[in-house]
Design a protein around this motif. Structure first.
Motif, PDB file in Angstrom:
ATOM      1  N   ALA A 149      -7.910  -1.507  -2.092  1.00 34.87           N
ATOM      2  CA  ALA A 149      -7.293  -0.242  -1.692  1.00 34.87           C
ATOM      3  C   ALA A 149      -5.796  -0.433  -1.533  1.00 34.87           C
ATOM      4  O   ALA A 149      -4.996   0.413  -1.932  1.00 34.87           O
ATOM      5  CB  ALA A 149      -7.926   0.262  -0.401  1.00 34.87           C
ATOM      6  N   GLY A 150      -5.412  -1.577  -0.985  1.00 31.94           N
ATOM      7  CA  GLY A 150      -4.012  -1.885  -0.801  1.00 31.94           C
ATOM      8  C   GLY A 150      -3.261  -1.905  -2.125  1.00 31.94           C
ATOM      9  O   GLY A 150      -2.063  -1.613  -2.188  1.00 31.94           O
TER      10      GLY A 150
ATOM     11  N   GLU B 134      -7.212   5.034  -1.249  1.00 37.75           N
ATOM     12  CA  GLU B 134      -8.005   5.315  -0.051  1.00 37.75           C
ATOM     13  C   GLU B 134      -9.436   4.846  -0.231  1.00 37.75           C
ATOM     14  O   GLU B 134      -9.955   4.774  -1.343  1.00 37.75           O
ATOM     15  CB  GLU B 134      -8.001   6.813   0.283  1.00 37.75           C
ATOM     16  N   ILE B 135     -10.054   4.504   0.889  1.00 34.09           N
ATOM     17  CA  ILE B 135     -11.488   4.206   0.879  1.00 34.09           C
ATOM     18  C   ILE B 135     -12.172   5.437   1.462  1.00 34.09           C
ATOM     19  O   ILE B 135     -11.977   5.766   2.632  1.00 34.09           O
ATOM     20  CB  ILE B 135     -11.825   2.958   1.697  1.00 34.09           C
TER      21      ILE B 135
ATOM     22  N   ASN C 124     -10.589  -3.662   1.192  1.00 30.87           N
ATOM     23  CA  ASN C 124      -9.293  -3.311   1.779  1.00 30.87           C
ATOM     24  C   ASN C 124      -8.148  -3.770   0.893  1.00 30.87           C
ATOM     25  O   ASN C 124      -7.160  -3.079   0.708  1.00 30.87           O
ATOM     26  CB  ASN C 124      -9.151  -3.945   3.169  1.00 30.87           C
ATOM     27  N   ARG C 125      -8.332  -4.947   0.335  1.00 29.62           N
ATOM     28  CA  ARG C 125      -7.305  -5.491  -0.531  1.00 29.62           C
ATOM     29  C   ARG C 125      -7.159  -4.639  -1.801  1.00 29.62           C
ATOM     30  O   ARG C 125      -6.050  -4.326  -2.235  1.00 29.62           O
ATOM     31  CB  ARG C 125      -7.704  -6.931  -0.859  1.00 29.62           C
TER      32      ARG C 125
ATOM     33  N   LEU D 201     -14.325   0.899   8.101  1.00 35.33           N
ATOM     34  CA  LEU D 201     -13.720   0.635   6.803  1.00 35.33           C
ATOM     35  C   LEU D 201     -12.981   1.825   6.206  1.00 35.33           C
ATOM     36  O   LEU D 201     -11.943   1.661   5.561  1.00 35.33           O
ATOM     37  CB  LEU D 201     -14.838   0.185   5.841  1.00 35.33           C
ATOM     38  N   CYS D 202     -13.504   3.036   6.394  1.00 39.25           N
ATOM     39  CA  CYS D 202     -13.077   4.141   5.550  1.00 39.25           C
ATOM     40  C   CYS D 202     -11.946   4.960   6.165  1.00 39.25           C
ATOM     41  O   CYS D 202     -11.851   5.097   7.382  1.00 39.25           O
ATOM     42  CB  CYS D 202     -14.263   5.039   5.229  1.00 39.25           C
ATOM     43  N   HIS D 203     -11.104   5.520   5.277  1.00 36.45           N
ATOM     44  CA  HIS D 203      -9.979   6.343   5.722  1.00 36.45           C
ATOM     45  C   HIS D 203     -10.361   7.803   5.821  1.00 36.45           C
ATOM     46  O   HIS D 203      -9.714   8.587   6.485  1.00 36.45           O
ATOM     47  CB  HIS D 203      -8.811   6.238   4.730  1.00 36.45           C
TER      48      HIS D 203
ATOM     49  N   PHE E  12     -15.671  -6.274   2.969  1.00 37.11           N
ATOM     50  CA  PHE E  12     -14.689  -5.323   3.498  1.00 37.11           C
ATOM     51  C   PHE E  12     -13.259  -5.827   3.254  1.00 37.11           C
ATOM     52  O   PHE E  12     -12.365  -5.049   2.947  1.00 37.11           O
ATOM     53  CB  PHE E  12     -14.903  -5.093   4.996  1.00 37.11           C
TER      54      PHE E  12
ATOM     55  N   THR F  89       0.839  -1.201   0.000  1.00 39.17           N
ATOM     56  CA  THR F  89       0.000   0.000   0.000  1.00 39.17           C
ATOM     57  C   THR F  89       0.871   1.247   0.000  1.00 39.17           C
ATOM     58  O   THR F  89       0.643   2.177  -0.738  1.00 39.17           O
ATOM     59  CB  THR F  89      -0.869   0.016   1.271  1.00 39.17           C
TER      60      THR F  89
END
Lengths: 525, 361
Positions: free
Chosen positions: A196-197, A44-45, A193-194, A215-217, A189, A3
């Motif tokens: 986003a990574g 980013e999420i 996440n994956r 979940l979100c950044h 989720f 990431t």
């Protein structure tokens, strides 16, 4: 690639993957988006929060090219870009998973995806790619499976995989967990996440504040078409996020205990009904009494006979025997929906557009839809009293705070929450003795959901009996006095809400009460 | 530069009325081009085709005769199409109505009383309605597509008529021509003016006005619109789709049957193998051009009536085939359906600067 390397790597070349700058979108005089600015960083999420009607859908449609902004600009990787249509958006690398996805039930997974691909594809090769991508991202999917046989969660995976095949750099998810079980949501989720990574940005629209926190950044919050805040959801509480969304503390619901149960108003006994077509669910020997002044909730995973149960209660499908359904002691199992409304029953179906309301009709005409022959009738001697319909529309939209661009708009352009407030309000305005409502707050924002739930409780406390069919367990615990669970067309006994734990309901949702199942009813209670 | 269609938030009221105007304009322009390609002066040809038929009293009366069946059938079809019920077989129902209504003067030649005419008209409507009930029942019982069944039944009715007027119902004193006995006195519709405009025109106006009120003000009209727009919501409102299919076919079939008997008892005066120059099919265009609105159908019927008259006039004056009328009618339907896209969508032009960065389609 980790990431971190993605983020720093791209940060050197572009600051933002997508910037929406000073977006304004007007429909007539009504500004659905008023100077909205949104910035997305690769990897980013990013949550997009707001009540229904706050302008989230409009903004997303602009980004995805289905609407053009009145003014303002989109910058994709630091270049000003006009996204003329969704095909152009997909070419840029923007994928979108809609809340209401449309798939052909009679086709296989691979065939459905092939239809959505821009060019002709070889089905066998596509199937291989689907299998590969679905394994890679933890989205188990069998390419040759018929869509009709899949759950809603699996169907959503088709949509996600379809986006992933086009290697998106931005994935827009509109209310993705609204249709998922908690387990399916957790799985989603992991996938997000994956992604986003790997550097893909995710624009995540949801009403579920807890999951946004989880979940979100980053989160951009819209209210009445304007950006009111951009916050780090990890540092907020669900309550503080909700406050930002609705502009005031969310109305907390007063669910005083019902007085001691009285006589049953809605009685369902030995209700069985064969499945309607290959995709239908058969109802098996359902027993349930709902008493005056109480709310009984039916929990269950979608597609376990809820819509069949609703249709047979509303009279859209008739029972085989007259005694299967009784309202205030009068048998009406074979009566139609109009006859049941005349017995002071009211119904709110799950699907707002096309079932609860006619999309192309004005709201006042949609009032006539369910009220033409009950409560004094708006259609005396066959003629319609349009003034009465308009009066009811005004009353309902004021009482339930239905936000709209003009006094009597068509149903179609209303946002989900506003239309739901209208559809529920239209029935509550009748002061019915029996109310059956299917998924009362499905896809509805926190403010509208609280308003609707409070209205249901108030109705019950005023002496009516209310049956709520819902997939949302939080909602069920919030409003109900007793809870029953439906699974594969069989309904469990109704237990007092205070006596049940989430775990027990989970067991019943998995079919513990079914007559063919391994566990007996006592094991649950 | 690029042309795109953008979906409107609500459907455009203005476009619903403008669309037929644009369609008519396009039809006239393309028609002019076709005339020019044939070596005719397009302006003169269009004048003869569309303007001359409405310049004399004689031709205006003739127009009323032609427009009456188109309106009578068109209003019924407008209701059908609004409810999403596709009755394409009005021509057959017209024929069936003409047949059954004619049974009275043909089988009871001597019966002369005002009741004779009433019985003929009632039987005409009943004949059309019963014939239309066939596709309705097939659809409700077996799910058979009503577009196909109603269309195919047209040929059944026409062949039955053909057989009757050449066989059992042939006029014994008719020199072997394929026609029935000639109707007389109370077997004919009363006429106005110099004797060609008949009671059918009155029926057409009454039908259009009554159905306009039904659609705008009554629960039945509401039911028609709901079922056509959102069948699931129709079921939720307590309306039956099957009953609606039957209602629509009985209504439009009855009106087509009435138009049929009026053709026979009006201008015709006897039964012959061809009772209509395709009114039942042209009425489909009338219904769409009239925006599926009964009052709109009244105007559209007149306009399509002109195309029949123009076809006849062009045949005489310009020496071109009267099939040109069908070309005009076909173009009109094509353009109107195309222009109707604009009710739900708007056309947008994207210019150079807006197009930048957009990958080409």
């Amino acid at each position: 690639m980790t990431t971190k390397s993605v983020k720093t790597g791209t940060a050197a070349s572009v600051d933002y993957l997508l910037e929406a700058r000073n977006i304004v979108k007007k429909f007539g005089d009504f500004a659905a988006n008023d100077d909205v600015t949104l910035k997305l960083v690769p990897g980013e999420i990013h949550a997009l929060l707001g009540e229904n009607g706050a302008g989230k859908s409009t903004l997303v449609k602009i980004i995805y090219g289905s609407l053009q902004p009145t003014s303002g600009e989109l910058r994709w990787m630091d270049t000003v870009t006009v996204v003329a249509n969704p095909a152009a958006a997909r070419k840029l690398g923007i994928g979108m998973v809609f809340q209401h996805f449309s798939l052909f039930e009679a086709l296989t997974v691979a065939e459905n995806i092939a239809l959505a691909m821009p060019d002709d594809v070889d089905l066998a090769e596509l199937s291989d790619r689907i299998a590969k991508v679905s394994v890679e991202y933890g989205l188990p999917l069998e390419p040759t499976a018929l869509v009709a046989d899949l759950s809603v969660g699996e169907r959503q995976r088709i949509e996600i995989v379809r986006c992933l095949l086009q290697e998106p750099r931005l994935l827009i998810m509109d209310e993705p967990t609204a249709v998922l079980t908690p387990q399916e949501a957790d799985q989603l989720f992991v996938t997000l996440n994956r992604l986003a990574g790997e550097g893909c940005a995710v624009l995540y629209i949801s009403h579920r504040l807890e999951e946004v926190k989880q979940l979100c950044h980053d989160a951009t919050i819209l209210r009445h078409g304007k950006v009111v805040a951009q916050v780090d959801p990890q540092k907020e509480t669900a309550a503080s996020l909700a406050r930002l969304m609705v502009g005031a503390d969310v109305h907390s619901i007063k669910a005083q205990k019902a007085a001691k149960a009285k006589s049953p108003v809605l009685e369902i006994s030995d209700l069985s009904l064969p499945a309607d077509g290959p995709f239908g669910v058969a109802l098996k020997n359902i027993q349930l009494d709902v008493c005056e002044g109480e709310i009984v909730a039916i929990a269950g995973v979608a597609g376990n006979g809820q819509s069949e149960f609703f249709d047979v209660l509303s009279g859209e499908r008739r029972c085989l025997t007259e005694d299967a359904v009784k309202i205030s002691g009068a048998a009406c199992g074979t009566a139609g929906v109009t006859a049941r409304r005349q017995m002071s029953a009211a119904f709110v179906p799950e699907e707002r557009l096309g079932h609860g309301a006619v999309p192309g009709f004005m709201l006042s005409e949609n009032v006539i839809l369910t009220r033409h022959s009950s409560d004094g009738g708006m259609a005396r001697g066959g003629f319609i009293n349009q003034t009465a319909a308009r009066d009811i529309n005004t009353r309902v939209t004021e009482r339930f705070d239905v936000r709209k661009a003009k006094a009597d708009p068509e149903a179609r352009p209303l946002s989900g929450g506003n239309l739901q407030k209208f559809v529920v309000g239209r029935e509550l305005d009748r002061n019915p003795k029996v109310l059956v409502v299917n998924q009362p707050t499905w896809g509805v924002d926190a403010g509208a959901a609280a308003l609707i739930r409070q209205a249901l409780i108030d109705l019950a406390r005023s002496g009516a009996c209310v049956l709520v069919i819902s997939q949302d367990l939080d909602e069920i615990f919030e409003v109900s006095d007793r809870i029953a669970v439906i699974s594969r067309g069989e309904l469990s006994q109704a237990y007092p809400a205070g006596d049940l734990t989430l775990e027990q309901i989970g067991l019943m949702m998995a079919g513990a009460h079914e007559t063919g199942g391994g566990q007996s009813r006592e094991a649950v209670a | 530069m690029k042309l795109i269609l953008e979906k409107r938030q609500e459907h455009s009221q203005a476009m619903a009325y403008l669309s037929p105007v644009i369609a008519i304009a396009l039809t006239v322009v393309i028609g002019g081009i076709i005339f020019a390609l044939r070596g005719l002066n397009p302006f003169e040809a269009l004048f003869i085709y569309f303007i001359e038929p409405v310049t004399t009293l004689w031709s205006l009366e003739e127009l009323a005769v032609k427009a009456a069946p188109l309106v009578l059938i068109g209003v019924g079809l407008a209701i059908c199409f609004t409810a999403n019920v596709w009755n394409i077989g009005a021509e057959g129902q017209l024929t069936a109505g003409a047949l059954l209504g004619s049974a009275i003067p043909i089988l009871f030649t001597g019966w002369q009383s005002p009741l004779t005419l009433v019985a003929m008209l009632v039987l005409g409507a009943v004949g059309g309605a019963l014939f239309a009930a066939i596709p309705a029942l097939l659809k409700n019982r077996f799910g058979a597509n009503e577009i196909l069944t109603s269309l195919m039944l047209v040929y059944v009715a026409q062949l039955l008529l053909d057989w009757l007027v050449r066989g059992p119902w042939r006029d014994p004193k008719g020199f072997n021509f394929p026609k029935s006995v000639t109707f007389e006195d109370w077997q004919l519709l009363p006429t106005f003016g110099d004797g060609r405009v008949h009671l059918g025109a009155v029926f057409a106006v009454i039908a259009a006005l009554v159905l306009a009120v039904v659609m705008a003000r009554t629960l039945k009209g509401f039911e028609v619109r709901v079922i056509g727009n959102a069948p699931r919501a129709g079921a939720f409102a307590g309306f039956s789709r099957n009953k609606m299919v039957l209602f629509c076919f009985l209504l439009s079939g009855g009106l087509a049957g009435l138009a049929g008997i009026c053709e026979v008892a009006g201008p015709g005066g006897h039964l012959q193998p061809n009772v209509s120059p395709g009114y039942g099919f042209t009425a489909i265009i009338v219904a769409f051009l009239g925006r599926l609105n009964p009052v709109g159908v009244l105007f559209a019927g007149v306009l399509l009536g002109i195309s029949y008259l123009g076809g006849e006039a062009a045949q005489v004056t310009l020496g071109i085939s009267d099939k040109m009328a069908q070309v005009f009618q076909g173009m009109l339907l094509f353009f109107i359906l195309a222009c109707d896209t604009l009710i739900l969508y708007r056309i947008k032009l994207l210019f150079g600067s807006q197009l930048r960065q957009v990958p080409a389609e």
